[in-house]
Design an enzyme around this catalytic site. Structure first.
Site, PDB file in Angstrom:
ATOM      1  N   HIS A 137      91.665  84.706  52.862  1.00  0.00           N
ATOM      2  CA  HIS A 137      92.358  85.869  53.172  1.00  0.00           C
ATOM      3  C   HIS A 137      93.687  85.303  53.928  1.00  0.00           C
ATOM      4  O   HIS A 137      93.434  84.584  54.724  1.00  0.00           O
ATOM      5  CB  HIS A 137      91.724  86.788  53.763  1.00  0.00           C
TER       6      HIS A 137
ATOM      7  N   ASN B 202     100.760  88.941  55.086  1.00  0.00           N
ATOM      8  CA  ASN B 202      99.237  89.449  54.811  1.00  0.00           C
ATOM      9  C   ASN B 202      99.434  90.712  53.892  1.00  0.00           C
ATOM     10  O   ASN B 202      99.898  91.629  54.241  1.00  0.00           O
ATOM     11  CB  ASN B 202      98.655  89.997  56.177  1.00  0.00           C
TER      12      ASN B 202
ATOM     13  N   CYS C 286      91.235  94.344  53.751  1.00  0.00           N
ATOM     14  CA  CYS C 286      91.663  93.228  53.427  1.00  0.00           C
ATOM     15  C   CYS C 286      90.427  92.505  52.601  1.00  0.00           C
ATOM     16  O   CYS C 286      90.661  91.556  52.039  1.00  0.00           O
ATOM     17  CB  CYS C 286      91.942  92.209  54.751  1.00  0.00           C
TER      18      CYS C 286
HETATM   19  O1  UT7 Z   1      93.926  90.810  57.879  1.00  0.00           O
HETATM   20  C1  UT7 Z   1      93.076  91.565  58.648  1.00  0.00           C
HETATM   21  C2  UT7 Z   1      92.739  90.940  59.649  1.00  0.00           C
HETATM   22  N1  UT7 Z   1      94.012  90.693  60.559  1.00  0.00           N
HETATM   23  C3  UT7 Z   1      94.100  89.687  61.344  1.00  0.00           C
HETATM   24  O2  UT7 Z   1      93.228  88.636  60.845  1.00  0.00           O
HETATM   25  C4  UT7 Z   1      95.213  89.540  62.082  1.00  0.00           C
HETATM   26  C5  UT7 Z   1      94.596  88.899  63.512  1.00  0.00           C
HETATM   27  N2  UT7 Z   1      95.609  88.633  64.626  1.00  0.00           N
HETATM   28  C6  UT7 Z   1      96.452  87.877  64.487  1.00  0.00           C
HETATM   29  O3  UT7 Z   1      96.854  87.362  63.554  1.00  0.00           O
HETATM   30  C7  UT7 Z   1      97.129  87.690  66.101  1.00  0.00           C
HETATM   31  O4  UT7 Z   1      96.504  88.017  66.940  1.00  0.00           O
HETATM   32  C8  UT7 Z   1      98.782  88.155  65.808  1.00  0.00           C
HETATM   33  C9  UT7 Z   1      99.743  87.154  65.285  1.00  0.00           C
HETATM   34  C10 UT7 Z   1      98.641  89.484  65.690  1.00  0.00           C
HETATM   35  C11 UT7 Z   1      99.187  87.790  67.532  1.00  0.00           C
HETATM   36  O5  UT7 Z   1      99.036  86.672  67.699  1.00  0.00           O
HETATM   37  P1  UT7 Z   1      98.366  86.229  69.317  1.00  0.00           P
HETATM   38  O6  UT7 Z   1      98.661  84.764  69.597  1.00  0.00           O
HETATM   39  O7  UT7 Z   1      97.104  86.961  69.326  1.00  0.00           O
HETATM   40  O8  UT7 Z   1      99.331  87.146  70.497  1.00  0.00           O
HETATM   41  P2  UT7 Z   1      99.099  88.055  71.486  1.00  0.00           P
HETATM   42  O9  UT7 Z   1      98.548  89.559  70.666  1.00  0.00           O
HETATM   43  O10 UT7 Z   1      98.160  87.640  72.266  1.00  0.00           O
HETATM   44  O11 UT7 Z   1     100.429  88.457  71.968  1.00  0.00           O
HETATM   45  C12 UT7 Z   1     101.057  87.205  72.723  1.00  0.00           C
HETATM   46  C13 UT7 Z   1     102.297  87.991  73.240  1.00  0.00           C
HETATM   47  C14 UT7 Z   1     102.361  89.135  73.988  1.00  0.00           C
HETATM   48  O12 UT7 Z   1     103.037  89.244  74.892  1.00  0.00           O
HETATM   49  P3  UT7 Z   1     102.726  89.161  76.303  1.00  0.00           P
HETATM   50  O13 UT7 Z   1     101.797  90.469  76.628  1.00  0.00           O
HETATM   51  O14 UT7 Z   1     101.799  87.720  76.409  1.00  0.00           O
HETATM   52  O15 UT7 Z   1     104.017  89.098  77.272  1.00  0.00           O
HETATM   53  C15 UT7 Z   1     102.958  90.083  72.778  1.00  0.00           C
HETATM   54  O16 UT7 Z   1     103.551  91.225  73.237  1.00  0.00           O
HETATM   55  O17 UT7 Z   1     103.284  87.897  72.038  1.00  0.00           O
HETATM   56  C16 UT7 Z   1     103.827  89.129  72.153  1.00  0.00           C
HETATM   57  N3  UT7 Z   1     104.313  89.611  70.688  1.00  0.00           N
HETATM   58  C17 UT7 Z   1     105.362  89.231  70.103  1.00  0.00           C
HETATM   59  N4  UT7 Z   1     106.452  88.511  70.599  1.00  0.00           N
HETATM   60  C18 UT7 Z   1     107.453  88.341  69.532  1.00  0.00           C
HETATM   61  C19 UT7 Z   1     103.457  90.324  70.023  1.00  0.00           C
HETATM   62  N5  UT7 Z   1     104.154  90.266  68.761  1.00  0.00           N
HETATM   63  C20 UT7 Z   1     105.272  89.683  69.030  1.00  0.00           C
HETATM   64  C21 UT7 Z   1     106.243  89.587  67.927  1.00  0.00           C
HETATM   65  N6  UT7 Z   1     107.316  88.676  68.521  1.00  0.00           N
HETATM   66  N7  UT7 Z   1     106.357  90.001  66.706  1.00  0.00           N
END
Ligand code: UT7
Length: 322
Positions: A249, A279, A113
């Site tokens: 980004h 992204n 990225c």
């Molecule tokens: O470009 C390179 C760099 N990349 C980034 O910068 C991406 C960085 N990360 C992010 O943008 C975020 O961490 C995400 C958008 C990927 C995830 O958001 P989050 O607030 O960090 O959520 P999380 O990973 O802590 O997950 C929260 C919950 C989980 O469920 P439980 O374990 O709390 O029951 C996930 O399983 O959300 C769940 N989850 C979803 N639910 C519905 C994960 N993906 C989804 C989804 N739809 N698509």
């Protein structure tokens, strides 16, 4: 003193659009979750057979047109991509052929990225040192090819596209500085764990997908981007208020908002395309730049802070006067 200046920008997004509603039918997710957690509501996907070079070519044509240059003036081509058309030749060489140019240096940069920021930094050094006068710098991806469309953790995040700039040598800046970093210690947190010399058999079977520990990446991205803002401004003893535009980004609206807060910037001074583009990795910063330029938001002489964070980890910034 010689500087490099951005004299043209271009962007291209493939026609096919995948909305959050479409994704609701594919994996266990909701439009609401995707919008609230990421800010994304749609993304573009390359058509079957449409390659990173194809997307690059479209973006480049627009950038060349805006710059008002002839293709035979181009003496350097750098393509930042994680999803090249082939193992080799580089996408930059394939693009050079499409443009009908012969002989100039052409190579790809792989910094995921952060790729476009790396490529811009490298091209700037070529121009400052006199090795090039007119450079094409492209960020382009067909990430849809390396996404597991059954994994809701990743498939809602990414999109395809290409952005390009033409850089020209000039007596006035231009690019003021670039700041490039990497730390391979974090290679496990964001990876496609196969390649040519590791797991090529899996790659041939198509098991070649992005894996991400999103929450860990998120935390480190926010902190690291805060630090790169400080590093960039300190290098010029510049106050936050002197930055006219943040062109970040486009990974997640919450990461972008955190960086804007660090700069004490209101969101109307931040270029945000993540909602419509998702992204697009190396393509995200040049696409965002092009959107803001073509909307007439960014004016000549304004100070732009471009930054990115991605797999590796890699991160960096470019400070430029437009
Ligand atoms: O470009 C390179 C760099 N990349 C980034 O910068 C991406 C960085 N990360 C992010 O943008 C975020 O961490 C995400 C958008 C990927 C995830 O958001 P989050 O607030 O960090 O959520 P999380 O990973 O802590 O997950 C929260 C919950 C989980 O469920 P439980 O374990 O709390 O029951 C996930 O399983 O959300 C769940 N989850 C979803 N639910 C519905 C994960 N993906 C989804 C989804 N739809 N698509």
């Amino acid at each position: 003193m010689k500087y490099s200046r951005i004299v043209g920008t271009g962007g291209y997004l493939p026609e096919k659009i995948l909305t959050n509603a479409d994704l609701e039918k594919m994996v266990n997710t909701t439009d609401r979750w995707i919008r609230e957690r990421t800010g994304i509501y749609k993304r573009h996907l390359a058509a079957e057979g449409q390659t990173t070079c194809d997307l690059s070519e479209q973006a480049v044509k627009l950038a060349i047109e805006m710059a008002g240059i002839e293709t035979n003036q181009i003496d350097l081509i750098i393509v930042a991509t994680t999803t090249p058309d082939r193992v080799f030749p580089s996408t930059a060489c394939l693009l050079q052929q499409r443009l009908g140019i012969h002989g100039c240096a052409a190579f790809d940069i792989q910094a995921v990225c952060t790729g476009f920021i790396y490529a811009l930094g490298v091209a700037d050094q070529f121009i400052r040192s006199g090795m090039a006068m007119t450079a094409l710098v492209i960020g382009a991806e067909t990430l849809s090819r390396i996404i597991d469309w059954t994994d809701r953790n990743t498939c809602v995040l990414f999109g395809d596209g290409a952005g390009a700039v033409v850089l020209k040598a000039d007596q006035v800046p231009g690019i003021l500085s670039s700041h490039l970093h990497a730390d391979g210690e974090y290679e496990q947190l964001l990876t496609v764990p196969v390649g040519v010399s590791q797991g090529y058999d899996k790659m041939q079977q198509g098991e070649t997908y992005i894996q991400m520990k999103g929450h860990e990446v998120f935390k480190i991205a926010v902190n690291t981007l805060g630090q790169i803002v400080d590093e960039t401004l300190n290098a010029h003893q510049m106050d936050k208020s002197e930055v006219d535009w943040l062109i970040p980004h486009q990974a997640n609206i919450r990461i972008i908002q955190a960086t804007a807060k660090k700069l004490k910037m209101t969101m109307d001074k931040v270029v945000v395309t993540v909602g419509e583009h998702g992204n697009t990795s190396a393509a995200s910063v040049p696409l965002a730049l092009d959107v803001a330029v073509r909307q007439g938001k960014i004016q000549r002489g304004e100070v732009l802070l471009m930054e990115a964070f991605g797999g590796g980890f890699t991160w960096g910034s470019v400070l430029a006067k437009y």
